[in-house]
Design a protein around this motif. Sequence first.
Motif, PDB file in Angstrom:
ATOM      1  N   PRO A 117       6.422   1.472   3.417  1.00  0.00           N
ATOM      2  CA  PRO A 117       7.268   1.055   4.719  1.00  0.00           C
ATOM      3  C   PRO A 117       8.656   1.815   4.883  1.00  0.00           C
ATOM      4  CG  PRO A 117       7.511  -0.363   2.922  1.00  0.00           C
ATOM      5  CD  PRO A 117       6.342   0.873   2.404  1.00  0.00           C
ATOM      6  N   ASP A 146      -4.631   2.706   0.746  1.00  0.00           N
ATOM      7  CA  ASP A 146      -4.054   3.581   1.931  1.00  0.00           C
ATOM      8  C   ASP A 146      -3.057   4.450   1.285  1.00  0.00           C
ATOM      9  OD1 ASP A 146      -1.579   2.422   1.890  1.00  0.00           O
ATOM     10  OD2 ASP A 146      -2.456   0.602   3.021  1.00  0.00           O
ATOM     11  N   ARG A 166       3.549  -7.204   6.281  1.00  0.00           N
ATOM     12  CA  ARG A 166       3.880  -7.610   4.933  1.00  0.00           C
ATOM     13  C   ARG A 166       3.083  -8.936   4.549  1.00  0.00           C
ATOM     14  NH1 ARG A 166       9.725  -7.714   1.639  1.00  0.00           N
ATOM     15  NH2 ARG A 166       8.564  -8.294  -0.211  1.00  0.00           N
ATOM     16  N   THR A 170      -7.473   2.287   5.951  1.00  0.00           N
ATOM     17  CA  THR A 170      -7.725   2.049   4.678  1.00  0.00           C
ATOM     18  C   THR A 170      -9.000   2.563   4.197  1.00  0.00           C
ATOM     19  OG1 THR A 170      -6.425   0.191   4.661  1.00  0.00           O
ATOM     20  CG2 THR A 170      -7.657   0.349   2.807  1.00  0.00           C
ATOM     21  N   GLY A 185       5.474   2.542   9.318  1.00  0.00           N
ATOM     22  CA  GLY A 185       4.845   3.089   8.347  1.00  0.00           C
ATOM     23  C   GLY A 185       5.357   4.677   8.124  1.00  0.00           C
ATOM     24  N   LEU A 197       2.847  -1.699   9.793  1.00  0.00           N
ATOM     25  CA  LEU A 197       2.567  -2.289   8.647  1.00  0.00           C
ATOM     26  C   LEU A 197       2.949  -3.703   8.739  1.00  0.00           C
ATOM     27  CD1 LEU A 197       3.950   0.350   6.067  1.00  0.00           C
ATOM     28  CD2 LEU A 197       1.425   0.280   7.449  1.00  0.00           C
ATOM     29  N   TYR A 221       1.664  -4.426   1.725  1.00  0.00           N
ATOM     30  CA  TYR A 221       1.795  -4.183   3.132  1.00  0.00           C
ATOM     31  C   TYR A 221       0.275  -3.742   3.606  1.00  0.00           C
ATOM     32  CZ  TYR A 221       6.788  -4.206   3.482  1.00  0.00           C
ATOM     33  OH  TYR A 221       8.179  -4.458   3.604  1.00  0.00           O
ATOM     34  N   HIS A 222      -0.123  -4.360   4.663  1.00  0.00           N
ATOM     35  CA  HIS A 222      -1.426  -4.004   5.153  1.00  0.00           C
ATOM     36  C   HIS A 222      -1.155  -3.140   6.638  1.00  0.00           C
ATOM     37  CE1 HIS A 222      -3.491  -6.496   2.146  1.00  0.00           C
ATOM     38  NE2 HIS A 222      -2.902  -7.203   2.412  1.00  0.00           N
ATOM     39  N   VAL A 223      -2.074  -2.269   6.862  1.00  0.00           N
ATOM     40  CA  VAL A 223      -1.849  -1.623   8.092  1.00  0.00           C
ATOM     41  C   VAL A 223      -2.502  -2.363   9.311  1.00  0.00           C
ATOM     42  CG1 VAL A 223      -2.393   0.471   9.466  1.00  0.00           C
ATOM     43  CG2 VAL A 223      -2.018   0.670   7.050  1.00  0.00           C
ATOM     44  N   ARG A 224      -1.532  -2.355  10.651  1.00  0.00           N
ATOM     45  CA  ARG A 224      -2.233  -2.742  11.738  1.00  0.00           C
ATOM     46  C   ARG A 224      -2.462  -1.549  12.658  1.00  0.00           C
ATOM     47  NH1 ARG A 224      -3.635  -6.682   9.294  1.00  0.00           N
ATOM     48  NH2 ARG A 224      -3.110  -8.820   9.492  1.00  0.00           N
TER      49      ARG A 224
END
Length: 388
Positions: free
Chosen positions: A213, A209, A266, A373, A300, A264, A271-274
């Motif tokens: 943060p 992505d 952790r 992503t 983010g 994001l 870090y993953h996007v929500r």
Amino acid sequence: MTAVGDLDRKPAEAVRIAVSHAGDAALALAEIKRQLVTARPSFILLFVPNPLQPDDVARALRKSMPDTVVFGCTTAGQITPRGYEDDALLAIAFQRRHFRVASILFEPISPVSIADVVSQTERLVAQFRPTPGRERLALVFADGLSKQEDILMAALEVGLKDIPVFGGSAGDGLRFERTEVLRNGEFHSNAALLLLLETDLAFSGLGFDHFQPTDKRMVVTRAVPEERLVLEINGSPAAEEYARLVEVPVSELSPTIFAENPVLVRNRNLYHVRAIQQIQGKHGLTFLSAIDDGLLLTLGRGKEIIRTLDAGLAVRDKDEAPDFILGFDCYLRKLEIERKGLDGEASEQFRQHRVIGFNTYGEQHLGVHVNQTFVGVAFFRPKGVAPL
């Protein structure tokens, strides 16, 4: 009709690509069939644009290609040899000499039966015996409105064991009304399709992505997890608190604002996007991934999206560029790119890196359901085949 040769000046060796912009399903499938007349596919992936009705596509498909194995799904946009498109019926014919496939349909998936998914997946893997010298991978296409992809992917990860899995959630333009997957000439909602592939091509998974943060933190203080619905953030109505943090009025919250200001989660050092889908009711926020009470979120901030796209797609196998990249790109990324007037540059990156695929309501990457992503699989020419 635009001939595929005009779109793809350097055709891939392992797949054949066909595109139609016809507004009638029967005409579109007839064009697809003509463009693939020399193909000898093991199977075809068909990515359906929002203007075409799935039932019409299914009827036309049964008449035009009754003996061809076709899988696919509805989309929130397509990535053709031209780049980003919205009204293109895209067909990717995987050549028989390079690919073998087996499939299974999980229906219904809301709610997911973890035990059934694991057992059926293990059975499929056991029956799909490997060929020496070839590798296996899996592709998954899920109903993008099912809200079950997180659990589904966890179950598939157990059933597939060491077989990598990639995929995308079916889309519905920006309507969010009904998304469907295609198998054996029929479209299915509340379902997920698993394809187990074997190939003589080397391949490499992609997942990236363009966010980092910030120092703005949020805690989910009231949620309805089964609906992916957040009602309160930091003890305040969710939409109001999110709007305060991104410094816009609640009335201006939109898919574009959500795309450019993701939250994001952790996981260790990653870090993953929500991603936020939309406002629900007066103050709620519906998410595209799992959400729960007590979850710590971080706002983010975007990095330069074209540069990260180019860097992320620049995968090599011993200095060899991919034959093609099968891509699953979140619709929110496309919204941000279009709003910034960068869709031409993004499409050029896709053309240069030979990306074909579709825009999703969520992406599946190595057992994890993610948002906003780009996920893909880069396939390289089999050894002994000279590059063009």
